[in-house]
Scaffold this active site. Structure first.
Site, PDB file in Angstrom:
ATOM      1  N   HIS A 155      27.787  15.117  37.663  1.00  0.00           N
ATOM      2  CA  HIS A 155      27.655  15.603  36.278  1.00  0.00           C
ATOM      3  C   HIS A 155      26.205  16.016  36.008  1.00  0.00           C
ATOM      4  O   HIS A 155      25.288  15.425  36.552  1.00  0.00           O
ATOM      5  CB  HIS A 155      28.071  14.474  35.324  1.00  0.00           C
ATOM      6  N   GLU A 170      36.713  14.204  31.851  1.00  0.00           N
ATOM      7  CA  GLU A 170      35.241  14.129  31.689  1.00  0.00           C
ATOM      8  C   GLU A 170      34.949  13.842  30.221  1.00  0.00           C
ATOM      9  O   GLU A 170      34.468  14.717  29.491  1.00  0.00           O
ATOM     10  CB  GLU A 170      34.559  15.414  32.142  1.00  0.00           C
ATOM     11  N   HIS A 193      33.195  11.418  27.374  1.00  0.00           N
ATOM     12  CA  HIS A 193      32.017  10.555  27.385  1.00  0.00           C
ATOM     13  C   HIS A 193      31.996   9.542  26.256  1.00  0.00           C
ATOM     14  O   HIS A 193      32.606   9.719  25.211  1.00  0.00           O
ATOM     15  CB  HIS A 193      30.760  11.409  27.332  1.00  0.00           C
ATOM     16  N   ASP A 238      35.260  17.343  27.943  1.00  0.00           N
ATOM     17  CA  ASP A 238      33.835  17.062  27.734  1.00  0.00           C
ATOM     18  C   ASP A 238      33.610  16.533  26.321  1.00  0.00           C
ATOM     19  O   ASP A 238      32.564  16.765  25.714  1.00  0.00           O
ATOM     20  CB  ASP A 238      32.939  18.275  28.004  1.00  0.00           C
TER      21      ASP A 238
END
Ligand code: GRE
Ligand code: ZN
Length: 322
Positions: free
Chosen positions: A162, A13, A15, A285
Protein backbone atom coordinates in the site's frame (compact mmCIF):
# COMPACT_ATOMS: atom_id res chain seq x y z
CA UNK A 1 -29.26 -2.99 -7.23
CA UNK A 2 -30.26 -5.79 -9.51
CA UNK A 3 -27.11 -7.69 -10.44
CA UNK A 4 -25.54 -7.08 -7.05
CA UNK A 5 -28.66 -7.91 -5.07
CA UNK A 6 -27.98 -11.57 -4.43
CA UNK A 7 -24.27 -11.20 -4.59
CA UNK A 8 -21.83 -11.05 -1.70
CA UNK A 9 -19.62 -7.96 -1.96
CA UNK A 10 -16.21 -8.10 -0.26
CA UNK A 11 -14.07 -4.95 -0.15
CA UNK A 12 -10.44 -5.57 0.75
CA UNK A 13 -8.63 -2.21 1.20
CA UNK A 14 -10.71 -0.61 3.91
CA UNK A 15 -8.90 1.45 6.51
CA UNK A 16 -9.20 2.27 10.18
CA UNK A 17 -7.08 4.08 12.75
CA UNK A 18 -5.81 2.70 16.06
CA UNK A 19 -4.63 5.29 18.64
CA UNK A 20 -1.68 3.06 19.55
CA UNK A 21 -0.43 3.47 15.97
CA UNK A 22 -1.47 7.05 15.12
CA UNK A 23 0.17 8.37 18.31
CA UNK A 24 3.47 7.80 16.47
CA UNK A 25 2.51 9.61 13.24
CA UNK A 26 4.47 12.83 12.70
CA UNK A 27 4.38 15.81 10.33
CA UNK A 28 2.61 15.15 7.02
CA UNK A 29 1.67 11.61 8.15
CA UNK A 30 -0.24 13.04 11.12
CA UNK A 31 -2.30 15.23 8.78
CA UNK A 32 -2.95 12.92 5.83
CA UNK A 33 -6.03 11.16 7.20
CA UNK A 34 -7.43 14.32 8.81
CA UNK A 35 -10.27 14.88 6.37
CA UNK A 36 -11.82 11.51 7.22
CA UNK A 37 -10.43 10.99 10.71
CA UNK A 38 -13.79 10.35 12.40
CA UNK A 39 -14.63 7.61 9.94
CA UNK A 40 -11.16 6.09 10.30
CA UNK A 41 -11.58 5.89 14.05
CA UNK A 42 -15.01 4.26 13.96
CA UNK A 43 -15.29 0.51 13.38
CA UNK A 44 -18.80 -0.42 14.40
CA UNK A 45 -22.42 0.49 13.83
CA UNK A 46 -21.93 3.64 11.73
CA UNK A 47 -19.45 1.92 9.42
CA UNK A 48 -21.76 -1.08 9.07
CA UNK A 49 -24.71 1.19 8.30
CA UNK A 50 -22.68 2.81 5.50
CA UNK A 51 -21.70 -0.65 4.20
CA UNK A 52 -25.36 -1.73 4.25
CA UNK A 53 -26.45 1.38 2.34
CA UNK A 54 -23.83 0.74 -0.34
CA UNK A 55 -24.38 -3.04 -0.53
CA UNK A 56 -21.02 -4.07 0.92
CA UNK A 57 -21.11 -7.27 2.97
CA UNK A 58 -17.55 -7.54 4.22
CA UNK A 59 -14.70 -5.09 4.78
CA UNK A 60 -11.20 -6.51 5.07
CA UNK A 61 -9.75 -3.92 7.45
CA UNK A 62 -6.23 -2.52 7.42
CA UNK A 63 -4.63 0.36 9.26
CA UNK A 64 -4.12 3.68 7.47
CA UNK A 65 -0.71 4.70 6.11
CA UNK A 66 2.07 4.66 7.13
CA UNK A 67 0.87 2.18 9.76
CA UNK A 68 3.91 0.73 11.58
CA UNK A 69 6.43 1.16 8.72
CA UNK A 70 8.16 4.29 10.03
CA UNK A 71 8.62 2.95 13.58
CA UNK A 72 11.96 1.75 14.89
CA UNK A 73 12.28 -1.98 15.57
CA UNK A 74 11.46 -1.88 19.26
CA UNK A 75 8.49 0.46 18.94
CA UNK A 76 7.21 -1.34 15.86
CA UNK A 77 7.15 -4.74 17.52
CA UNK A 78 5.27 -3.39 20.53
CA UNK A 79 2.79 -1.31 18.54
CA UNK A 80 2.10 -3.89 15.80
CA UNK A 81 1.30 -6.50 18.45
CA UNK A 82 -1.13 -4.11 20.18
CA UNK A 83 -2.67 -3.07 16.87
CA UNK A 84 -3.19 -6.63 15.65
CA UNK A 85 -4.72 -7.70 18.96
CA UNK A 86 -7.02 -4.67 18.77
CA UNK A 87 -7.96 -5.41 15.17
CA UNK A 88 -8.82 -9.02 16.03
CA UNK A 89 -11.07 -7.72 18.80
CA UNK A 90 -12.86 -5.30 16.47
CA UNK A 91 -13.44 -8.15 14.02
CA UNK A 92 -14.68 -10.50 16.73
CA UNK A 93 -17.56 -8.09 17.47
CA UNK A 94 -18.82 -8.49 13.86
CA UNK A 95 -17.12 -11.57 12.43
CA UNK A 96 -19.54 -11.82 9.51
CA UNK A 97 -18.86 -8.19 8.45
CA UNK A 98 -15.14 -7.69 9.08
CA UNK A 99 -11.85 -9.45 8.44
CA UNK A 100 -8.38 -7.94 8.59
CA UNK A 101 -4.83 -7.55 7.35
CA UNK A 102 -2.09 -7.36 9.99
CA UNK A 103 0.34 -4.51 10.62
CA UNK A 104 3.95 -5.70 10.66
CA UNK A 105 7.03 -4.24 12.41
CA UNK A 106 9.11 -4.33 9.23
CA UNK A 107 12.07 -2.55 10.90
CA UNK A 108 12.69 -5.96 12.51
CA UNK A 109 12.01 -8.39 9.65
CA UNK A 110 12.39 -11.58 11.70
CA UNK A 111 9.94 -10.22 14.30
CA UNK A 112 7.65 -9.11 11.46
CA UNK A 113 7.62 -12.65 10.05
CA UNK A 114 6.82 -14.02 13.50
CA UNK A 115 4.08 -11.43 14.01
CA UNK A 116 2.58 -12.36 10.64
CA UNK A 117 2.44 -15.98 11.76
CA UNK A 118 0.87 -15.03 15.09
CA UNK A 119 -1.63 -12.72 13.38
CA UNK A 120 -2.71 -15.44 10.96
CA UNK A 121 -2.61 -18.52 13.17
CA UNK A 122 -3.66 -17.05 16.53
CA UNK A 123 -5.74 -14.00 15.54
CA UNK A 124 -7.29 -15.21 12.29
CA UNK A 125 -6.04 -12.27 10.18
CA UNK A 126 -5.81 -12.87 6.44
CA UNK A 127 -2.40 -11.50 5.48
CA UNK A 128 -0.55 -8.24 6.00
CA UNK A 129 -0.42 -4.74 4.60
CA UNK A 130 2.87 -2.84 4.14
CA UNK A 131 2.66 0.96 3.77
CA UNK A 132 5.53 2.55 1.91
CA UNK A 133 9.20 2.68 2.81
CA UNK A 134 10.35 1.06 6.06
CA UNK A 135 12.03 3.67 8.23
CA UNK A 136 11.10 6.16 5.50
CA UNK A 137 13.87 4.82 3.25
CA UNK A 138 13.87 1.06 2.56
CA UNK A 139 11.85 -0.45 -0.28
CA UNK A 140 10.23 -3.78 0.61
CA UNK A 141 12.16 -5.81 -2.01
CA UNK A 142 15.45 -5.46 -0.10
CA UNK A 143 17.03 -8.72 1.05
CA UNK A 144 16.55 -7.97 4.74
CA UNK A 145 12.78 -8.29 4.23
CA UNK A 146 12.83 -11.66 2.46
CA UNK A 147 12.05 -13.61 5.67
CA UNK A 148 8.61 -11.93 5.54
CA UNK A 149 8.01 -13.24 2.01
CA UNK A 150 9.17 -16.67 3.10
CA UNK A 151 6.69 -16.72 5.99
CA UNK A 152 3.85 -15.33 3.86
CA UNK A 153 4.43 -18.15 1.37
CA UNK A 154 4.53 -20.77 4.14
CA UNK A 155 1.29 -19.42 5.63
CA UNK A 156 -0.29 -19.03 2.17
CA UNK A 157 -1.39 -15.43 2.84
CA UNK A 158 -0.92 -12.32 0.66
CA UNK A 159 1.22 -9.23 1.25
CA UNK A 160 -0.65 -6.06 0.30
CA UNK A 161 1.73 -3.30 -0.82
CA UNK A 162 0.00 0.00 0.00
CA UNK A 163 1.21 3.57 -0.59
CA UNK A 164 2.40 6.03 2.01
CA UNK A 165 3.60 9.61 1.61
CA UNK A 166 6.59 9.40 -0.75
CA UNK A 167 10.21 10.03 0.18
CA UNK A 168 10.68 13.75 0.95
CA UNK A 169 13.54 14.03 -1.57
CA UNK A 170 11.17 12.86 -4.31
CA UNK A 171 8.48 15.29 -3.21
CA UNK A 172 11.06 18.08 -3.20
CA UNK A 173 12.48 17.28 -6.61
CA UNK A 174 9.27 16.39 -8.44
CA UNK A 175 6.20 17.79 -6.70
CA UNK A 176 7.02 20.63 -4.32
CA UNK A 177 5.99 23.42 -6.72
CA UNK A 178 2.40 22.20 -6.78
CA UNK A 179 2.09 20.60 -3.35
CA UNK A 180 0.51 23.57 -1.64
CA UNK A 181 -2.20 24.30 -4.18
CA UNK A 182 -2.82 20.60 -4.87
CA UNK A 183 -1.88 18.48 -1.83
CA UNK A 184 -3.58 15.52 -3.50
CA UNK A 185 -0.79 15.39 -6.07
CA UNK A 186 1.61 14.31 -3.30
CA UNK A 187 -0.64 11.41 -2.27
CA UNK A 188 -3.37 9.68 -4.26
CA UNK A 189 -2.98 12.02 -7.28
CA UNK A 190 0.56 10.91 -8.12
CA UNK A 191 3.08 10.66 -5.24
CA UNK A 192 1.54 7.47 -3.85
CA UNK A 193 1.34 6.02 -7.34
CA UNK A 194 4.91 6.64 -8.41
CA UNK A 195 6.35 5.26 -5.19
CA UNK A 196 4.11 2.18 -5.03
CA UNK A 197 4.58 1.40 -8.73
CA UNK A 198 8.32 1.62 -8.07
CA UNK A 199 7.89 -0.79 -5.15
CA UNK A 200 6.07 -3.25 -7.42
CA UNK A 201 8.68 -3.02 -10.18
CA UNK A 202 11.50 -3.52 -7.66
CA UNK A 203 9.83 -6.64 -6.23
CA UNK A 204 9.87 -8.24 -9.69
CA UNK A 205 13.48 -7.18 -10.41
CA UNK A 206 14.76 -8.32 -6.99
CA UNK A 207 14.27 -12.03 -7.70
CA UNK A 208 12.32 -12.56 -4.47
CA UNK A 209 9.49 -14.12 -6.48
CA UNK A 210 11.89 -16.68 -7.96
CA UNK A 211 13.03 -17.57 -4.46
CA UNK A 212 9.45 -17.77 -3.12
CA UNK A 213 7.34 -18.54 -6.19
CA UNK A 214 4.05 -18.97 -4.35
CA UNK A 215 4.11 -15.52 -2.77
CA UNK A 216 1.02 -13.44 -3.54
CA UNK A 217 1.48 -9.68 -3.80
CA UNK A 218 -1.55 -7.37 -3.88
CA UNK A 219 -1.44 -3.83 -5.26
CA UNK A 220 -4.38 -1.46 -4.86
CA UNK A 221 -5.57 1.32 -7.16
CA UNK A 222 -5.81 -1.00 -10.19
CA UNK A 223 -2.17 -1.96 -9.88
CA UNK A 224 -0.72 1.55 -9.44
CA UNK A 225 -0.45 2.01 -13.28
CA UNK A 226 1.65 -1.14 -13.78
CA UNK A 227 -0.87 -3.14 -15.86
CA UNK A 228 -0.88 -0.26 -18.37
CA UNK A 229 2.93 -0.22 -18.48
CA UNK A 230 3.76 -3.95 -18.52
CA UNK A 231 4.49 -4.20 -22.20
CA UNK A 232 6.84 -1.22 -22.18
CA UNK A 233 8.68 -2.18 -18.98
CA UNK A 234 9.10 -5.69 -20.33
CA UNK A 235 10.63 -4.33 -23.53
CA UNK A 236 13.01 -1.96 -21.72
CA UNK A 237 14.42 -4.47 -19.22
CA UNK A 238 15.07 -7.02 -21.97
CA UNK A 239 17.06 -4.73 -24.28
CA UNK A 240 20.73 -5.53 -24.81
CA UNK A 241 22.76 -4.49 -21.78
CA UNK A 242 20.05 -5.60 -19.34
CA UNK A 243 20.10 -8.79 -17.30
CA UNK A 244 16.68 -9.55 -18.79
CA UNK A 245 13.63 -10.77 -16.94
CA UNK A 246 10.20 -12.05 -17.97
CA UNK A 247 8.72 -8.99 -16.32
CA UNK A 248 5.22 -9.13 -17.71
CA UNK A 249 4.89 -12.86 -17.00
CA UNK A 250 6.25 -12.50 -13.47
CA UNK A 251 3.89 -9.64 -12.69
CA UNK A 252 0.86 -11.43 -14.11
CA UNK A 253 1.61 -14.67 -12.28
CA UNK A 254 2.41 -13.28 -8.81
CA UNK A 255 0.50 -10.03 -8.47
CA UNK A 256 -3.14 -9.37 -7.74
CA UNK A 257 -4.71 -5.93 -7.99
CA UNK A 258 -7.74 -4.25 -6.44
CA UNK A 259 -10.17 -1.59 -7.54
CA UNK A 260 -9.49 0.58 -4.48
CA UNK A 261 -10.20 4.22 -5.18
CA UNK A 262 -10.27 3.73 -8.94
CA UNK A 263 -13.65 3.12 -10.53
CA UNK A 264 -12.94 3.70 -14.22
CA UNK A 265 -14.00 1.43 -17.08
CA UNK A 266 -11.03 1.95 -19.44
CA UNK A 267 -8.46 1.39 -16.68
CA UNK A 268 -10.23 -1.77 -15.51
CA UNK A 269 -10.48 -3.09 -19.07
CA UNK A 270 -6.74 -2.66 -19.49
CA UNK A 271 -6.21 -4.65 -16.27
CA UNK A 272 -8.56 -7.41 -17.43
CA UNK A 273 -6.77 -7.60 -20.78
CA UNK A 274 -3.31 -7.83 -19.22
CA UNK A 275 -4.02 -9.89 -16.10
CA UNK A 276 -7.41 -11.59 -16.43
CA UNK A 277 -10.34 -11.29 -14.01
CA UNK A 278 -8.99 -13.97 -11.66
CA UNK A 279 -6.40 -11.47 -10.40
CA UNK A 280 -8.71 -8.52 -9.81
CA UNK A 281 -10.42 -8.01 -6.45
CA UNK A 282 -12.95 -5.46 -5.33
CA UNK A 283 -12.00 -2.69 -2.89
CA UNK A 284 -13.20 0.81 -2.04
CA UNK A 285 -10.36 2.45 -0.02
CA UNK A 286 -12.91 3.55 2.59
CA UNK A 287 -13.03 6.13 4.10
CA UNK A 288 -10.64 7.97 1.76
CA UNK A 289 -13.21 7.07 -0.88
CA UNK A 290 -16.86 6.76 0.11
CA UNK A 291 -18.68 3.46 -0.10
CA UNK A 292 -21.49 4.19 -2.58
CA UNK A 293 -19.73 4.80 -5.93
CA UNK A 294 -17.82 1.48 -6.06
CA UNK A 295 -20.73 -0.96 -6.02
CA UNK A 296 -22.72 1.43 -8.26
CA UNK A 297 -19.88 1.28 -10.79
CA UNK A 298 -19.74 -2.51 -10.64
CA UNK A 299 -23.49 -2.65 -11.10
CA UNK A 300 -23.33 -0.54 -14.24
CA UNK A 301 -20.13 -2.03 -15.70
CA UNK A 302 -20.53 -3.84 -19.04
CA UNK A 303 -19.03 -7.13 -17.87
CA UNK A 304 -20.58 -10.58 -17.73
CA UNK A 305 -22.06 -11.71 -14.41
CA UNK A 306 -19.54 -14.53 -13.85
CA UNK A 307 -16.58 -12.18 -14.10
CA UNK A 308 -18.30 -9.59 -11.90
CA UNK A 309 -18.84 -12.29 -9.27
CA UNK A 310 -15.14 -13.14 -9.33
CA UNK A 311 -14.16 -9.51 -8.78
CA UNK A 312 -16.86 -8.80 -6.20
CA UNK A 313 -16.34 -11.83 -3.96
CA UNK A 314 -15.13 -15.19 -5.21
CA UNK A 315 -11.50 -14.18 -5.87
CA UNK A 316 -11.32 -12.80 -2.32
CA UNK A 317 -13.06 -15.83 -0.86
CA UNK A 318 -10.53 -18.08 -2.52
CA UNK A 319 -7.44 -16.03 -1.67
CA UNK A 320 -8.38 -15.08 1.89
CA UNK A 321 -10.48 -18.08 2.88
CA UNK A 322 -13.52 -15.93 3.63
C1 GRE B 1 -5.33 5.89 0.76
O1 GRE B 1 -5.17 5.03 1.62
O2 GRE B 1 -5.62 5.60 -0.39
C2 GRE B 1 -5.17 7.35 1.09
C3 GRE B 1 -4.45 7.73 2.22
C4 GRE B 1 -4.33 9.06 2.51
C5 GRE B 1 -4.88 10.04 1.67
C6 GRE B 1 -5.57 9.67 0.55
C7 GRE B 1 -5.73 8.32 0.25
O3 GRE B 1 -3.90 6.79 3.03
O4 GRE B 1 -6.40 7.97 -0.86
ZN1 ZN C 1 -5.73 2.75 0.94
Amino acid sequence: MTILKDQRVIAIEEHYYDDNVTAHFEGLDARTGGFVRENLEEVGEARIRSMDEAGIDVQVLSHGAPSTQKMDAETGVKVATLANDGLAELISAHPDRFAGFAALPTADPKAAADELERAVNKLGLKGAMIHGLTGGEHFFDKKQFWPIYERAQALDVPLYIHPANPHPAVVDAYLKDYAEAFPGIVNAGWGFTMETATAGIRIVLSGVLDEYPDVKIILGHLGETLPFLLWRIDMAVNRPGNDGVAFRDAFCSHFYITTSGFFADPALLCCIQEMGVDRILFAIDYPFVSNEPGPAWMERLMLNADDKAKILHSNAEKMLGL
